[in-house]
Design a protein around this motif. Structure first.
Motif, PDB file in Angstrom:
ATOM      1  N   SER A 239       0.838  -1.202   0.000  1.00  0.00           N
ATOM      2  CA  SER A 239       0.000   0.000   0.000  1.00  0.00           C
ATOM      3  C   SER A 239       0.874   1.254   0.000  1.00  0.00           C
ATOM      4  CB  SER A 239      -0.942  -0.014   1.201  1.00  0.00           C
ATOM      5  OG  SER A 239      -0.198   0.213   2.381  1.00  0.00           O
ATOM      6  N   ARG A 240       2.105   1.118   0.480  1.00  0.00           N
ATOM      7  CA  ARG A 240       3.020   2.260   0.485  1.00  0.00           C
ATOM      8  C   ARG A 240       3.894   2.290  -0.778  1.00  0.00           C
ATOM      9  NH1 ARG A 240       3.913   0.230   5.739  1.00  0.00           N
ATOM     10  NH2 ARG A 240       5.952  -0.509   5.103  1.00  0.00           N
ATOM     11  N   ALA A 241       3.788   1.242  -1.604  1.00  0.00           N
ATOM     12  CA  ALA A 241       4.679   1.119  -2.756  1.00  0.00           C
ATOM     13  C   ALA A 241       4.224   2.013  -3.902  1.00  0.00           C
ATOM     14  CB  ALA A 241       4.710  -0.330  -3.234  1.00  0.00           C
ATOM     15  N   HIS A 242       5.196   2.456  -4.662  1.00  0.00           N
ATOM     16  CA  HIS A 242       4.899   3.251  -5.841  1.00  0.00           C
ATOM     17  C   HIS A 242       4.945   2.324  -7.046  1.00  0.00           C
ATOM     18  CE1 HIS A 242       5.202   6.302  -8.891  1.00  0.00           C
ATOM     19  NE2 HIS A 242       6.362   5.831  -9.277  1.00  0.00           N
ATOM     20  N   ASP A 243       3.917   2.336  -7.888  1.00  0.00           N
ATOM     21  CA  ASP A 243       3.953   1.602  -9.153  1.00  0.00           C
ATOM     22  C   ASP A 243       4.279   0.110  -8.970  1.00  0.00           C
ATOM     23  OD1 ASP A 243       4.287   1.072 -11.926  1.00  0.00           O
ATOM     24  OD2 ASP A 243       6.402   1.665 -11.851  1.00  0.00           O
ATOM     25  N   PRO A 244       3.580  -0.590  -8.051  1.00  0.00           N
ATOM     26  CA  PRO A 244       4.020  -1.966  -7.793  1.00  0.00           C
ATOM     27  C   PRO A 244       3.560  -2.955  -8.872  1.00  0.00           C
ATOM     28  CG  PRO A 244       2.126  -1.452  -6.419  1.00  0.00           C
ATOM     29  CD  PRO A 244       2.415  -0.222  -7.227  1.00  0.00           C
ATOM     30  N   TYR A 245       4.512  -3.702  -9.444  1.00  0.00           N
ATOM     31  CA  TYR A 245       4.127  -4.937 -10.154  1.00  0.00           C
ATOM     32  C   TYR A 245       4.409  -6.042  -9.166  1.00  0.00           C
ATOM     33  CZ  TYR A 245       3.237  -8.611 -13.424  1.00  0.00           C
ATOM     34  OH  TYR A 245       2.672  -9.714 -14.028  1.00  0.00           O
ATOM     35  N   TYR A 246       3.362  -6.571  -8.576  1.00  0.00           N
ATOM     36  CA  TYR A 246       3.533  -7.514  -7.470  1.00  0.00           C
ATOM     37  C   TYR A 246       3.564  -8.949  -7.977  1.00  0.00           C
ATOM     38  CZ  TYR A 246       2.687 -10.217  -3.296  1.00  0.00           C
ATOM     39  OH  TYR A 246       2.779 -11.148  -2.302  1.00  0.00           O
ATOM     40  N   ILE A 247       4.587  -9.667  -7.567  1.00  0.00           N
ATOM     41  CA  ILE A 247       4.722 -11.099  -7.874  1.00  0.00           C
ATOM     42  C   ILE A 247       4.641 -11.845  -6.544  1.00  0.00           C
ATOM     43  CG2 ILE A 247       6.259 -12.879  -8.783  1.00  0.00           C
ATOM     44  CD1 ILE A 247       7.524 -10.765 -10.585  1.00  0.00           C
ATOM     45  N   PRO A 248       3.637 -12.691  -6.352  1.00  0.00           N
ATOM     46  CA  PRO A 248       3.537 -13.385  -5.062  1.00  0.00           C
ATOM     47  C   PRO A 248       4.701 -14.362  -4.847  1.00  0.00           C
ATOM     48  CG  PRO A 248       1.807 -14.123  -6.560  1.00  0.00           C
ATOM     49  CD  PRO A 248       2.539 -13.012  -7.252  1.00  0.00           C
ATOM     50  N   GLY A 249       4.844 -14.832  -3.624  1.00  0.00           N
ATOM     51  CA  GLY A 249       5.912 -15.756  -3.253  1.00  0.00           C
ATOM     52  C   GLY A 249       6.016 -16.926  -4.225  1.00  0.00           C
ATOM     53  N   GLY A 250       7.244 -17.280  -4.586  1.00  0.00           N
ATOM     54  CA  GLY A 250       7.459 -18.412  -5.491  1.00  0.00           C
ATOM     55  C   GLY A 250       7.073 -18.138  -6.937  1.00  0.00           C
ATOM     56  N   GLY A 251       6.594 -16.928  -7.230  1.00  0.00           N
ATOM     57  CA  GLY A 251       6.146 -16.627  -8.596  1.00  0.00           C
ATOM     58  C   GLY A 251       4.872 -17.378  -8.956  1.00  0.00           C
ATOM     59  N   SER A 252       4.148 -17.842  -7.920  1.00  0.00           N
ATOM     60  CA  SER A 252       2.963 -18.652  -8.182  1.00  0.00           C
ATOM     61  C   SER A 252       1.699 -17.814  -8.328  1.00  0.00           C
ATOM     62  CB  SER A 252       2.823 -19.726  -7.102  1.00  0.00           C
ATOM     63  OG  SER A 252       3.830 -20.698  -7.310  1.00  0.00           O
ATOM     64  N   ALA A 253       1.700 -16.969  -9.336  1.00  0.00           N
ATOM     65  CA  ALA A 253       0.504 -16.294  -9.823  1.00  0.00           C
ATOM     66  C   ALA A 253       0.140 -17.003 -11.134  1.00  0.00           C
ATOM     67  CB  ALA A 253       0.808 -14.824 -10.085  1.00  0.00           C
ATOM     68  N   PRO A 254      -1.128 -16.873 -11.583  1.00  0.00           N
ATOM     69  CA  PRO A 254      -1.505 -17.558 -12.824  1.00  0.00           C
ATOM     70  C   PRO A 254      -0.538 -17.327 -13.994  1.00  0.00           C
ATOM     71  CG  PRO A 254      -3.447 -16.759 -11.729  1.00  0.00           C
ATOM     72  CD  PRO A 254      -2.285 -16.257 -10.919  1.00  0.00           C
ATOM     73  N   ARG A 255      -0.066 -16.107 -14.165  1.00  0.00           N
ATOM     74  CA  ARG A 255       0.864 -15.880 -15.283  1.00  0.00           C
ATOM     75  C   ARG A 255       2.163 -16.664 -15.117  1.00  0.00           C
ATOM     76  NH1 ARG A 255      -0.634 -12.246 -19.221  1.00  0.00           N
ATOM     77  NH2 ARG A 255      -2.510 -11.155 -18.573  1.00  0.00           N
ATOM     78  N   GLY A 256       2.618 -16.805 -13.898  1.00  0.00           N
ATOM     79  CA  GLY A 256       3.826 -17.591 -13.663  1.00  0.00           C
ATOM     80  C   GLY A 256       3.591 -19.068 -13.957  1.00  0.00           C
ATOM     81  N   VAL A 257       2.413 -19.533 -13.572  1.00  0.00           N
ATOM     82  CA  VAL A 257       2.067 -20.938 -13.764  1.00  0.00           C
ATOM     83  C   VAL A 257       2.052 -21.308 -15.249  1.00  0.00           C
ATOM     84  CG1 VAL A 257       0.240 -22.658 -13.371  1.00  0.00           C
ATOM     85  CG2 VAL A 257       0.861 -21.053 -11.553  1.00  0.00           C
ATOM     86  N   LEU A 258       1.770 -20.326 -16.106  1.00  0.00           N
ATOM     87  CA  LEU A 258       1.813 -20.589 -17.551  1.00  0.00           C
ATOM     88  C   LEU A 258       3.160 -21.192 -17.966  1.00  0.00           C
ATOM     89  CD1 LEU A 258       0.255 -17.288 -18.990  1.00  0.00           C
ATOM     90  CD2 LEU A 258      -0.787 -19.587 -19.069  1.00  0.00           C
ATOM     91  N   GLY A 259       4.216 -20.797 -17.257  1.00  0.00           N
ATOM     92  CA  GLY A 259       5.542 -21.318 -17.561  1.00  0.00           C
ATOM     93  C   GLY A 259       5.606 -22.831 -17.411  1.00  0.00           C
ATOM     94  N   TYR A 260       4.855 -23.356 -16.439  1.00  0.00           N
ATOM     95  CA  TYR A 260       4.849 -24.814 -16.247  1.00  0.00           C
ATOM     96  C   TYR A 260       3.778 -25.519 -17.066  1.00  0.00           C
ATOM     97  CZ  TYR A 260       9.087 -25.360 -13.980  1.00  0.00           C
ATOM     98  OH  TYR A 260      10.434 -25.395 -13.800  1.00  0.00           O
ATOM     99  N   VAL A 261       2.772 -24.798 -17.525  1.00  0.00           N
ATOM    100  CA  VAL A 261       1.882 -25.370 -18.541  1.00  0.00           C
ATOM    101  C   VAL A 261       2.729 -25.612 -19.794  1.00  0.00           C
ATOM    102  CG1 VAL A 261      -0.103 -24.939 -20.033  1.00  0.00           C
ATOM    103  CG2 VAL A 261      -0.186 -24.260 -17.623  1.00  0.00           C
ATOM    104  N   ASN A 262       3.503 -24.592 -20.149  1.00  0.00           N
ATOM    105  CA  ASN A 262       4.397 -24.752 -21.300  1.00  0.00           C
ATOM    106  C   ASN A 262       5.399 -25.890 -21.088  1.00  0.00           C
ATOM    107  OD1 ASN A 262       5.765 -23.815 -23.839  1.00  0.00           O
ATOM    108  ND2 ASN A 262       7.422 -23.606 -22.355  1.00  0.00           N
ATOM    109  N   ALA A 263       5.913 -26.015 -19.858  1.00  0.00           N
ATOM    110  CA  ALA A 263       6.916 -27.052 -19.578  1.00  0.00           C
ATOM    111  C   ALA A 263       6.333 -28.456 -19.797  1.00  0.00           C
ATOM    112  CB  ALA A 263       7.420 -26.907 -18.143  1.00  0.00           C
ATOM    113  N   ALA A 264       5.076 -28.646 -19.397  1.00  0.00           N
ATOM    114  CA  ALA A 264       4.442 -29.955 -19.592  1.00  0.00           C
ATOM    115  C   ALA A 264       4.254 -30.231 -21.079  1.00  0.00           C
ATOM    116  CB  ALA A 264       3.098 -30.004 -18.863  1.00  0.00           C
ATOM    117  N   LEU A 265       3.893 -29.205 -21.841  1.00  0.00           N
ATOM    118  CA  LEU A 265       3.737 -29.374 -23.293  1.00  0.00           C
ATOM    119  C   LEU A 265       5.092 -29.679 -23.930  1.00  0.00           C
ATOM    120  CD1 LEU A 265       1.265 -26.405 -23.906  1.00  0.00           C
ATOM    121  CD2 LEU A 265       0.697 -28.845 -24.016  1.00  0.00           C
TER     122      LEU A 265
END
Ligand code: PLP
Length: 356
Positions: free
Chosen positions: A153-179
């Protein structure tokens, strides 16, 4: 430039923001003697330690989509969270810097080992903006969530990545990995495994592999070995993450199956005394591994995962087992040598180095 298997197979997904960081596909290697020693029909190792030469491991595939999205949104900083020895915070900071973004991280303590200190030294070379919270080995998830909320809430312009990069966009990387694995199977590099074992921390890797194997039509089980508290790693969270990732693909016009919590397999008996605490089964697994393989397991994630694989499959005769290796094997010594922790880490980090 190599095209991602996700984009090749489903061209309608090419609209998803992405930046190339990894050298894909990663190799799959058969280990017959080790398979024999465990008592299974075959063992293959998916070498995601080699996703990239600067720093490998499983976070790189996630960051291709996360940092790609940050750039697409014209952000200049990324904010994330993790323990002091977090591979995710290190990978995020290294690749953010490489792409001209300023890394920020909220960190909390964990049991201090030589590896943790090397991760911190390497991290310091990215000159991250760090804030340390909590005073014990770790802190309750609820409290951490509150800290993250206040901090953002105090951050300026935050692009927030949750712990481990486990947001849906990050998970796409492992969808690709399985393919990517499915393609390697099609090419005859390995038979379709009966079961895949992978570490389960924030469960993004597991969620992506479950969804991706479904999309690829692979009839293989995917088993996560839990190495963190059950509040963070469980079937509900994993299925939810897989489905939110599915939503991103549905938005591209893809038909995506729903994943239910009961479709998710997680083994709970390898965690021992907790996150980052070594176990004797993990140490035994490491010794067996070292006799056959010339790159390393670590006590926090991969030794416990390999111990789970041995425990569950041993004597399974003709089972074909794939172990998905998630730990970077990149040599950090150059970064460690360049580091100046007094200049580049906040003063409250000094005690971790003094304790050892
Ligand atoms: C982060 C990490 C994991 C956990 O991956 P999740 O997607 O968070 O479950 C596993 N192994 C290693 C070596 C890691 O650094």
């Amino acid at each position: 430039m190599t095209q991602l298997e996700l984009f090749r197979r489903f061209p309608q997904t090419e609209q998803l923001a992405h930046v190339e960081l990894a050298e894909l596909p990663t190799p799959v290697v058969a280990h017959e003697q080790l398979a024999h020693e465990i008592g299974i029909g075959g063992l293959w190792v998916k070498r995601d330690d080699r996703t990239a030469s600067l720093y490998g491991g499983n976070k790189v595939r996630k960051l291709e989509f996360l940092l790609g999205d940050a750039i697409d949104q014209n952000r200049s900083r990324v904010w994330t969270v993790g323990a002091i020895g977090s591979h995710h915070v290190l990978a995020t900071s290294l690749y953010a810097r490489q792409l001209g973004l300023q890394p920020h991280a909220l960190q909390f303590p964990q049991p201090v080992t030589d590896h943790v200190l090397d991760v911190l030294r390497a991290l310091s070379t990215t000159r991250p903006r760090l804030q340390l919270v909590g005073s014990k080995h770790t802190l309750p998830v609820k409290m951490l969530q509150k800290h993250v909320k206040d901090w953002l809430s105090r951050a300026h312009d935050p692009y927030y990545i949750p712990g481990g990069g486990s947001a849906p966009r990050g998970v796409l990387g492992y969808v690709n990995a399985a393919l990517e694995l499915a393609h390697q199977i099609d090419e005859g590099e390995l038979p379709c495994p009966d079961v895949i074992y992978v570490a389960a921390g924030t469960c993004g890797t597991l969620a992506g592999l479950v969804l991706g194997t479904r999309l690829a039509g692979l009839v293989t089980r995917v088993v996560g070995v839990r190495v963190v508290d059950k509040i963070i790693a469980n079937p509900m969270i994993t299925a939810n993450l897989a489905n939110r990732t599915g939503d991103l693909l549905r938005d591209c016009g893809l038909g995506v199956p729903k994943i239910r919590a009961r479709d998710i397999e997680i083994i709970d008996d390898q965690i021992g005394d907790g996150y980052g605490e070594p176990t004797s089964a993990g140490e035994a697994a490491m010794r067996m591994w070292d006799e056959h393989i010339d790159f390393k397991l670590d006590p926090t994630y991969t030794a416990k995962t390999f111990a789970g694989l041995i425990d569950q499959t041993s004597g399974g005769d003709d089972q074909r087992v794939l172990y998905w290796h998630t730990l970077s094997s990149a040599d950090l010594s150059e970064l460690v040598d360049q580091s100046d922790i007094d200049a580049d880490l906040p003063p409250e980090y000094r005690r971790f180095f003094e304790e050892r």
